[in-house]
Write an enzyme that holds these catalytic residues in place. Structure first.
Site, PDB file in Angstrom:
ATOM      1  N   SER A  47       1.059   0.792  -0.628  1.00 24.51           N
ATOM      2  CA  SER A  47      -0.513   0.750  -0.548  1.00 24.51           C
ATOM      3  C   SER A  47      -1.448   1.656  -1.430  1.00 24.51           C
ATOM      4  O   SER A  47      -0.642   2.377  -2.062  1.00 24.51           O
ATOM      5  CB  SER A  47      -1.113   1.192   0.914  1.00 24.51           C
ATOM      6  OG  SER A  47      -1.077   2.581   0.988  1.00 24.51           O
ATOM      7  N   LYS A  48      -2.546   1.578  -1.633  1.00 26.66           N
ATOM      8  CA  LYS A  48      -3.244   2.421  -2.613  1.00 26.66           C
ATOM      9  C   LYS A  48      -3.211   3.940  -1.971  1.00 26.66           C
ATOM     10  O   LYS A  48      -3.566   4.828  -3.120  1.00 26.66           O
ATOM     11  CB  LYS A  48      -4.618   2.003  -2.944  1.00 26.66           C
ATOM     12  CG  LYS A  48      -4.446   0.686  -3.477  1.00 26.66           C
ATOM     13  CD  LYS A  48      -5.824   0.260  -4.075  1.00 26.66           C
ATOM     14  CE  LYS A  48      -5.632  -1.132  -5.158  1.00 26.66           C
ATOM     15  NZ  LYS A  48      -6.368  -2.137  -5.011  1.00 26.66           N
ATOM     16  N   ARG A  49      -2.869   4.127  -0.883  1.00 23.19           N
ATOM     17  CA  ARG A  49      -2.966   5.633  -0.238  1.00 23.19           C
ATOM     18  C   ARG A  49      -1.172   6.086  -0.756  1.00 23.19           C
ATOM     19  O   ARG A  49      -1.468   7.321  -0.608  1.00 23.19           O
ATOM     20  CB  ARG A  49      -3.168   5.459   1.170  1.00 23.19           C
ATOM     21  CG  ARG A  49      -4.594   5.180   1.487  1.00 23.19           C
ATOM     22  CD  ARG A  49      -4.574   5.090   3.205  1.00 23.19           C
ATOM     23  NE  ARG A  49      -3.793   4.061   3.732  1.00 23.19           N
ATOM     24  CZ  ARG A  49      -4.553   2.699   3.896  1.00 23.19           C
ATOM     25  NH1 ARG A  49      -5.625   2.549   3.525  1.00 23.19           N
ATOM     26  NH2 ARG A  49      -3.673   1.913   4.374  1.00 23.19           N
TER      27      ARG A  49
END
Ligand code: GLU
Length: 305
Positions: free
Chosen positions: A242-244
């Site tokens: 994920s972009k996290r």
């Protein structure tokens, strides 16, 4: 032959986004085509310009710059175009307001789709004009399109045949949110058609959106592209990227590797070469083949990145 990247700039690209761009670029270039870029920033609060700028810069760093168009289309600037196509469906009586709250939609009894979304049971489809007027006083509705009880199937270039009965497996879906923002499903169809895209390469998480989109192409009288859905790339422990996940972002990768190292390692992970040797995208074009890419989720090897 025209392919495209259609990133949503809600953060810096991660390896999954990059994998999608690399395979879209290779698939298109191996057929002698051009690759176009479009920024899918319908939700402007979640998609600030800085991330779009970073995507363009990251693609250039990797050697995957798009061939056009100039200027790059931003979905946030194309509402008038979506409005035109939305109106053509509304004029045919296919669009209706929906006042359902999130908690109503996710009630325990609601049937769920294979992708975890709720099959909309049509709660607001039969509202009378008086009921609509009354409910509009307290809430701005979202807008749904009424789908037929019909099976829409297609042959994916990579995953094979896939079909859904729109009424049973999906239900009436959003064309526009309560705050006026047009839905991804409408915008992506209109944009790919108007940009002349003939081949769409994207993640398998969007496979189940495709029957809805093919139906929209048909209803709007627009030509549909060929689709290729690629398996999801997962972290070595099976987590979804994920972009996290800062560790897999382009920002972090650029600090540790050369572009050829990133591309070569990714090409190894997806089966395009048998060792993680540094490669340029161009050097992978001549022997690119979809047959080499797995159809199931791909686990990134431990310590590759
Ligand atoms: N904007 C979508 C994403 O970044 C991709 C949509 C598509 O390829 O159709 O996940």
């Amino acid at each position: 032959m025209t392919g495209r990247y259609a990133p949503s700039p809600s953060g810096r690209m991660h390896l999954g986004n990059l994998c999608c761009c690399l395979l879209a670029w290779l698939s298109t270039k191996s057929k002698g085509g051009q690759v176009l870029l479009r920024i899918e920033d319908l939700d402007t609060l979640r998609c600030p310009r800085v991330f779009a700028d970073a995507i363009v810069d990251d693609l250039a760093w990797l050697g995957l710059s798009a061939d056009g168009p100039d200027p790059t289309p931003y979905q946030s600037e194309r509402s008038e175009i979506y409005q035109h196509y939305y109106d053509s469906l509304a004029d045919r009586g296919l669009v209706y307001p929906c006042f359902c709250s999130r908690s109503q939609l996710h009630a325990a009894s609601a049937p769920h789709r294979s992708d975890g979304q709720v099959v909309y049971p049509g709660t607001c489809r039969g509202l009378t004009p008086a009921e609509i007027a009354a409910q509009s006083k307290t809430k701005a509705p979202a807008w749904r399109v009424q789908v037929p009880d019909e099976v829409i199937g297609f042959t994916d270039g990579h995953m094979g045949y896939y079909e859904e009965n729109l009424a049973r497996d999906c239900g009436d879906f959003y064309l526009r949110r309560g705050d006026g923002v047009f839905a991804y499903q409408l915008a992506v169809v209109v944009d790919d058609a108007l940009m002349g895209v003939t081949e769409v390469v994207r993640g398998a998480d969007l496979l189940s959106s495709t029957p809805r989109q093919l139906w929209l192409y048909r209803e709007l009288g627009l030509p549909a592209p060929q689709f290729y859905h690629l398996p999801l790339l997962l972290a070595p422990d099976g987590r979804r990227l994920s972009k996290r996940d800062g560790d897999q972002s382009l920002e972090n990768l650029r600090a540790r590797f050369s572009p050829e190292e990133v591309v070569g390692r990714l090409a190894f992970a997806v089966g395009l070469q048998d060792a993680p040797r540094p490669r340029t995208p161009q050097s992978l074009v001549s022997d690119f083949s979809w047959a080499r890419i797995p159809k199931h989720d791909i686990l990134l090897p431990e310590n590759l990145f």
